[in-house]
Design a protein around this motif. Sequence first.
Motif, mmCIF file in Angstrom:
data_model
loop_
_atom_site.group_PDB
_atom_site.id
_atom_site.type_symbol
_atom_site.label_atom_id
_atom_site.label_comp_id
_atom_site.label_asym_id
_atom_site.label_seq_id
_atom_site.Cartn_x
_atom_site.Cartn_y
_atom_site.Cartn_z
ATOM 1 N N ASP A 16 -34.684 -31.884 27.130
ATOM 2 C CA ASP A 16 -34.902 -30.945 28.207
ATOM 3 C C ASP A 16 -35.561 -31.617 29.342
ATOM 4 O OD1 ASP A 16 -37.403 -30.745 27.530
ATOM 5 O OD2 ASP A 16 -37.395 -28.447 26.618
ATOM 6 N N SER A 59 -20.443 -28.420 21.086
ATOM 7 C CA SER A 59 -19.555 -27.144 21.616
ATOM 8 C C SER A 59 -19.533 -25.981 20.401
ATOM 9 C CB SER A 59 -18.281 -27.331 22.472
ATOM 10 O OG SER A 59 -17.721 -26.080 22.858
ATOM 11 N N LEU A 64 -23.015 -25.347 24.165
ATOM 12 C CA LEU A 64 -23.208 -26.218 25.179
ATOM 13 C C LEU A 64 -22.084 -27.189 25.393
ATOM 14 C CD1 LEU A 64 -26.785 -26.627 24.438
ATOM 15 C CD2 LEU A 64 -26.244 -25.142 26.031
ATOM 16 N N LYS A 65 -22.027 -27.527 26.674
ATOM 17 C CA LYS A 65 -21.258 -28.678 27.263
ATOM 18 C C LYS A 65 -22.192 -29.787 27.520
ATOM 19 C CE LYS A 65 -17.239 -26.280 29.040
ATOM 20 N NZ LYS A 65 -16.153 -26.605 28.094
ATOM 21 N N SER A 67 -22.855 -34.259 28.404
ATOM 22 C CA SER A 67 -22.492 -35.441 28.562
ATOM 23 C C SER A 67 -23.150 -36.417 27.862
ATOM 24 C CB SER A 67 -22.703 -35.982 30.233
ATOM 25 O OG SER A 67 -23.902 -35.695 30.352
ATOM 26 N N LYS A 92 -27.062 -35.224 28.005
ATOM 27 C CA LYS A 92 -27.629 -34.074 28.683
ATOM 28 C C LYS A 92 -26.639 -32.985 28.587
ATOM 29 C CE LYS A 92 -31.169 -36.301 30.163
ATOM 30 N NZ LYS A 92 -32.553 -36.213 29.922
ATOM 31 N N ILE A 93 -27.360 -31.764 28.671
ATOM 32 C CA ILE A 93 -26.465 -30.455 29.133
ATOM 33 C C ILE A 93 -26.006 -30.517 30.426
ATOM 34 C CG2 ILE A 93 -26.645 -28.082 28.882
ATOM 35 C CD1 ILE A 93 -29.142 -27.991 27.197
ATOM 36 N N THR A 94 -24.621 -30.295 30.462
ATOM 37 C CA THR A 94 -23.766 -29.838 31.686
ATOM 38 C C THR A 94 -23.585 -28.800 32.014
ATOM 39 O OG1 THR A 94 -22.055 -30.519 30.858
ATOM 40 C CG2 THR A 94 -23.086 -32.472 31.605
ATOM 41 N N GLU A 95 -23.682 -27.656 31.012
ATOM 42 C CA GLU A 95 -23.528 -26.382 31.364
ATOM 43 C C GLU A 95 -23.451 -25.468 30.153
ATOM 44 O OE1 GLU A 95 -19.089 -24.870 32.148
ATOM 45 O OE2 GLU A 95 -19.331 -26.850 33.183
ATOM 46 N N GLY A 96 -23.592 -24.353 30.144
ATOM 47 C CA GLY A 96 -23.565 -23.435 29.088
ATOM 48 C C GLY A 96 -24.960 -22.907 28.627
ATOM 49 N N THR A 97 -24.724 -21.888 27.769
ATOM 50 C CA THR A 97 -26.433 -21.298 27.399
ATOM 51 C C THR A 97 -26.117 -21.423 25.765
ATOM 52 O OG1 THR A 97 -26.008 -19.438 29.085
ATOM 53 C CG2 THR A 97 -27.408 -18.879 27.098
#
Length: 168
Positions: A16, A59, A64-65, A67, A92-97
């Motif tokens: 993070d 996922s 989470l999505k 990269s 790294k997280i690109t999107e999502g909860t």
Amino acid sequence: MIDFVFGLSVRVLITDEDNKILILKRSTDSKTNPGKWELPGGKVDQGESFDQALIREVSEETGLKISLEHVVGVSEQNLHLIRAVHIIMSGKITEGTLTLSNEHEGYAWVFFENLSEYELADWLEDFVNNQETDDNSEIGSEEVNQVTRTVKPWLKSVKQSMDKILKP
């Protein structure tokens, strides 16, 4: 004597903004490492690339999505008749909860140096124990120290992996 069958697993070291690492607690009814902490990821299916497998597993397990960035290490786990090789990548997280699947019952964001406070999966514990940290660094810049604390442990693992590959 029965030889081991090798299985391939991919894991991701997701950090993070504070450079804490995401770890997941396996469900207590899991066949391997029940109730222990691990990095997100899992098995590579036949015909699947490392990155496809890792993106899919993350996922499925977290919602989470991500990269992917670099290979940071390798660990192995001896199961009954199977030797699982875990390739560990950074990402790294690109999107999502973050939403856990039923495969895991908890998650935590922790600093690498605090991982030993958790009951880790055997392969992750071996990986952590094989890392070299230098707490006596004389570098003055806090930013350089932060990078050193984050990157240096992974460099030793990559070196050890390459040494094993190149060893005659």
